[in-house]
Scaffold this active site. Sequence first.
Site, mmCIF file in Angstrom:
data_model
loop_
_atom_site.group_PDB
_atom_site.id
_atom_site.type_symbol
_atom_site.label_atom_id
_atom_site.label_comp_id
_atom_site.label_asym_id
_atom_site.label_seq_id
_atom_site.Cartn_x
_atom_site.Cartn_y
_atom_site.Cartn_z
ATOM 1 N N GLY A 50 8.308 -0.292 -5.026
ATOM 2 C CA GLY A 50 9.396 -0.802 -5.020
ATOM 3 C C GLY A 50 10.511 -0.167 -4.031
ATOM 4 N N CYS A 82 3.101 3.686 -4.049
ATOM 5 C CA CYS A 82 4.107 3.870 -3.127
ATOM 6 C C CYS A 82 5.575 4.393 -3.379
ATOM 7 C CB CYS A 82 4.426 2.116 -2.636
ATOM 8 S SG CYS A 82 5.431 2.055 -0.992
ATOM 9 N N ARG A 141 6.086 -0.375 4.052
ATOM 10 C CA ARG A 141 7.059 0.494 3.952
ATOM 11 C C ARG A 141 6.759 1.863 3.462
ATOM 12 N NH1 ARG A 141 12.679 -1.152 2.051
ATOM 13 N NH2 ARG A 141 13.257 0.832 2.763
ATOM 14 N N HIS A 181 -0.328 -0.482 -2.296
ATOM 15 C CA HIS A 181 -0.311 -1.425 -3.563
ATOM 16 C C HIS A 181 -1.312 -1.976 -3.787
ATOM 17 C CE1 HIS A 181 4.059 -1.371 -3.037
ATOM 18 N NE2 HIS A 181 4.039 -1.238 -1.821
ATOM 19 N N GLU A 183 -1.913 -3.234 -6.636
ATOM 20 C CA GLU A 183 -1.517 -4.296 -7.476
ATOM 21 C C GLU A 183 -1.262 -5.791 -6.901
ATOM 22 O OE1 GLU A 183 2.389 -2.672 -6.061
ATOM 23 O OE2 GLU A 183 0.292 -1.919 -6.615
#
Length: 202
Positions: A50, A82, A141, A181, A183
């Site tokens: 996030g 992340c 990012r 990520h 997920e």
Amino acid sequence: MTANPTIGVLALQGDVAEHVRMLDDLGVATARVLSAERLATVDALVIPGGESTTISKLAVRHGLMGPLRERVARGMPVYGTCAGMIMLADRLLGGTADQETLGGIDMTVRRNAFGRQAESFETGVRIDGVGGDPFDAVFIRAPWVESVGPGVTVLGSVNGTGGAGRIVAVRQGGLMATSFHPELTGDTRIHRLFVDIAKGHA
């Protein structure tokens, strides 16, 4: 040994539903953590990807920063992806002046190291402890790990792309973190590795 741990997902901001879905696919009991009271009911925790500064500020606002640090210090297994990796870093480069982390992993992490949203990419990464083909890692990012202390095991590094050779997956005891990520894929192997870590830590 906890045979059937309940794994919480820190639900302040980010890819919460995606992590819950992955853990559900593995048959794991989950809980969305938004309070210290809820945190006390889980055996392990996932900190999702996030926006790391937002997660940090919301953790302070919800009275979670202190309880999270205490649980980490007491040995609760935690997996950060992340932004979650940033939260688990003892040292942070490129953060805001008031940005707080939980710490726990003896590493220096550089925030947004792989570039902006438009520079997101996918690449195969071999992860120690995860058999089979390289993991299709999604970087958005993403941070990378600048350096680690002697107690940290490097689980994976990027090869053949921007940031080649950079560390993107680490573990220290019951704490694990990835720059990418998992997920956002259909591949549960890394989550399964964390579940096994959680089972091994009472």
